[in-house]
Design an enzyme around this catalytic site. Structure first.
Site, PDB file in Angstrom:
ATOM      1  N   SER A 109       0.868  -1.188   0.000  1.00  0.00           N
ATOM      2  CA  SER A 109       0.000   0.000   0.000  1.00  0.00           C
ATOM      3  C   SER A 109       0.895   1.225   0.000  1.00  0.00           C
ATOM      4  CB  SER A 109      -0.870   0.016   1.264  1.00  0.00           C
ATOM      5  OG  SER A 109      -1.471   1.287   1.430  1.00  0.00           O
TER       6      SER A 109
ATOM      7  N   TYR B 227      -0.987  -1.291  10.391  1.00  0.00           N
ATOM      8  CA  TYR B 227      -1.140  -1.505   8.944  1.00  0.00           C
ATOM      9  C   TYR B 227       0.050  -0.900   8.197  1.00  0.00           C
ATOM     10  CZ  TYR B 227      -3.438  -1.170   4.300  1.00  0.00           C
ATOM     11  OH  TYR B 227      -3.767  -1.264   2.961  1.00  0.00           O
TER      12      TYR B 227
HETATM   13  P1  NAI Z   1     -11.486  -5.921   0.339  1.00  0.00           P
HETATM   14  O1  NAI Z   1     -11.930  -5.691   1.747  1.00  0.00           O
HETATM   15  O2  NAI Z   1     -12.385  -5.547  -0.780  1.00  0.00           O
HETATM   16  O3  NAI Z   1     -11.076  -7.448   0.156  1.00  0.00           O
HETATM   17  C1  NAI Z   1     -10.204  -8.077   1.042  1.00  0.00           C
HETATM   18  C2  NAI Z   1     -10.420  -9.568   0.926  1.00  0.00           C
HETATM   19  O4  NAI Z   1      -9.431 -10.197   1.745  1.00  0.00           O
HETATM   20  C3  NAI Z   1     -11.794 -10.032   1.420  1.00  0.00           C
HETATM   21  O5  NAI Z   1     -12.347 -10.946   0.509  1.00  0.00           O
HETATM   22  C4  NAI Z   1     -11.468 -10.693   2.767  1.00  0.00           C
HETATM   23  O6  NAI Z   1     -12.365 -11.751   3.084  1.00  0.00           O
HETATM   24  C5  NAI Z   1     -10.069 -11.210   2.505  1.00  0.00           C
HETATM   25  N1  NAI Z   1      -9.306 -11.426   3.733  1.00  0.00           N
HETATM   26  C6  NAI Z   1      -9.173 -10.588   4.773  1.00  0.00           C
HETATM   27  N2  NAI Z   1      -8.419 -11.157   5.725  1.00  0.00           N
HETATM   28  C7  NAI Z   1      -8.061 -12.384   5.259  1.00  0.00           C
HETATM   29  C8  NAI Z   1      -7.300 -13.452   5.785  1.00  0.00           C
HETATM   30  N3  NAI Z   1      -6.764 -13.387   7.016  1.00  0.00           N
HETATM   31  N4  NAI Z   1      -7.112 -14.553   5.037  1.00  0.00           N
HETATM   32  C9  NAI Z   1      -7.676 -14.639   3.802  1.00  0.00           C
HETATM   33  N5  NAI Z   1      -8.446 -13.677   3.270  1.00  0.00           N
HETATM   34  C10 NAI Z   1      -8.628 -12.557   4.000  1.00  0.00           C
HETATM   35  O7  NAI Z   1     -10.075  -5.156   0.264  1.00  0.00           O
HETATM   36  P2  NAI Z   1      -9.244  -4.544  -0.957  1.00  0.00           P
HETATM   37  O8  NAI Z   1      -9.398  -3.091  -0.899  1.00  0.00           O
HETATM   38  O9  NAI Z   1      -9.497  -5.263  -2.196  1.00  0.00           O
HETATM   39  O10 NAI Z   1      -7.757  -4.857  -0.443  1.00  0.00           O
HETATM   40  C11 NAI Z   1      -6.941  -5.851  -0.985  1.00  0.00           C
HETATM   41  C12 NAI Z   1      -5.510  -5.515  -0.642  1.00  0.00           C
HETATM   42  O11 NAI Z   1      -5.168  -4.258  -1.200  1.00  0.00           O
HETATM   43  C13 NAI Z   1      -5.212  -5.414   0.854  1.00  0.00           C
HETATM   44  O12 NAI Z   1      -3.973  -6.006   1.137  1.00  0.00           O
HETATM   45  C14 NAI Z   1      -5.150  -3.930   1.086  1.00  0.00           C
HETATM   46  O13 NAI Z   1      -4.334  -3.602   2.189  1.00  0.00           O
HETATM   47  C15 NAI Z   1      -4.564  -3.439  -0.226  1.00  0.00           C
HETATM   48  N6  NAI Z   1      -4.825  -2.042  -0.501  1.00  0.00           N
HETATM   49  C16 NAI Z   1      -6.104  -1.586  -0.747  1.00  0.00           C
HETATM   50  C17 NAI Z   1      -6.306  -0.247  -0.999  1.00  0.00           C
HETATM   51  C18 NAI Z   1      -7.651   0.326  -1.290  1.00  0.00           C
HETATM   52  O14 NAI Z   1      -7.783   1.565  -1.395  1.00  0.00           O
HETATM   53  N7  NAI Z   1      -8.702  -0.474  -1.446  1.00  0.00           N
HETATM   54  C19 NAI Z   1      -5.189   0.709  -1.014  1.00  0.00           C
HETATM   55  C20 NAI Z   1      -3.914   0.126  -0.760  1.00  0.00           C
HETATM   56  C21 NAI Z   1      -3.754  -1.212  -0.503  1.00  0.00           C
END
Ligand code: NAI
Length: 245
Positions: A140, A153
């Site tokens: 991130s 985080y």
């Molecule tokens: P999201 O909340 O839409 O999806 C996250 C997914 O990860 C969900 O399906 C959840 O069930 C799964 N998950 C959470 N903890 C887990 C675990 N312990 N084991 C297996 N699955 C798990 O989130 P998003 O936004 O798609 O984020 C994905 C990645 O991108 C993350 O690592 C986040 O930190 C990173 N990110 C997201 C940003 C954003 O603006 N959305 C910005 C920068 C980084």
């Protein structure tokens, strides 16, 4: 197609960036394992990909913080598809508390998911991945600059960049590439559930919000042969948000 006959595991593949990444790889003929702790949403995502004509899809219930579940997911990928070519360490978790209120358990949970989850996949992935394989870690921009109340985080994502470099050094021996993506603000549930975003403490100009597909395209690039000489580095995908003064 860049990923014909390739097998890709995407953690957190049931939502947001992970789901878009699974869709992107499937659209390029990869066989995809959606590894998510939310088994229902992982199955729903797998059905969506199958309906869209994916070459092969498996939903694997996996909490990336539990090493035995990570190993089981990799075993399932090998059992179903016979090989493992790409791991996308995308699952992530945030907390929102001041340092004075954070507990050790909260710190450990974030580090377990955001940092050690990637380590477990690298550890067990490297054991079965062949030369030409790749790992992409989803960090991130918080690894570089951060906002109030999300110290675990930001620290975990910064450490993930360090792990990316260490894994790249070891990966060179096996011709496995390891790189990281740093998304900016991306239109997913995680962004809009963020209390800092809701309160305005982290202000986001709507034109700075990217789509999950933007990140997925960059992940697919780093995982592909197009990035054959890119190793141990990071790619910011934020529409220029960090570059602006
Ligand atoms: P999201 O909340 O839409 O999806 C996250 C997914 O990860 C969900 O399906 C959840 O069930 C799964 N998950 C959470 N903890 C887990 C675990 N312990 N084991 C297996 N699955 C798990 O989130 P998003 O936004 O798609 O984020 C994905 C990645 O991108 C993350 O690592 C986040 O930190 C990173 N990110 C997201 C940003 C954003 O603006 N959305 C910005 C920068 C980084």
């Amino acid at each position: 197609m860049r990923f014909s006959d390739r097998v890709v595991v995407v953690t957190g593949g049931a939502s947001g960036i992970g789901l878009a990444t699974a869709q992107r790889f499937a659209s390029e003929q990869a066989k995809v394992v959606i590894a998510d702790r939310d088994s229902q949403r992982a199955e729903t995502a797998a059905r969506q990909l199958r309906a869209a004509g994916a070459a092969g899809v498996l939903a694997s219930t996996c909490d990336v913080a539990v090493e035995a579940q990570v190993k089981a997911t990799i075993d399932a990928a090998i059992e179903h598809f016979g090989r493992l070519d790409v791991v996308v360490n995308n699952a992530g978790l945030m907390t929102f508390r001041s340092l004075g209120k954070l507990t050790q358990e909260e710190w450990r949970r974030v580090l377990d998911v955001d940092l050690l989850g990637a380590f477990y996949f690298i550890k067990h992935g490297f054991a079965v991945m062949k030369p030409g394989s790749a790992v992409v870690n989803v960090a991130s921009i918080h690894a570089i600059q951060t906002s109030p109340l999300d110290a675990p985080y930001a620290a975990a994502k910064a450490a993930l960049l360090s792990l990316t470099r260490s894994a790249a050094i070891e990966g060179m021996n096996q011709q496995i590439r390891v790189n990281a993506i740093l998304p900016g603000a991306i239109d997913t549930p995680m962004l809009w559930d963020n209390p800092n975003v809701r309160s305005g403490a982290e202000s986001i100009d709507p034109k700075d919000v990217g789509k999950p597909a933007h990140v997925a395209a960059a992940i697919a690039f780093l995982a592909s042969e197009d990035a054959a000489f890119i190793q141990g580095t990071t790619l910011i995908v934020d529409g220029g948000r960090l570059a602006r003064l």
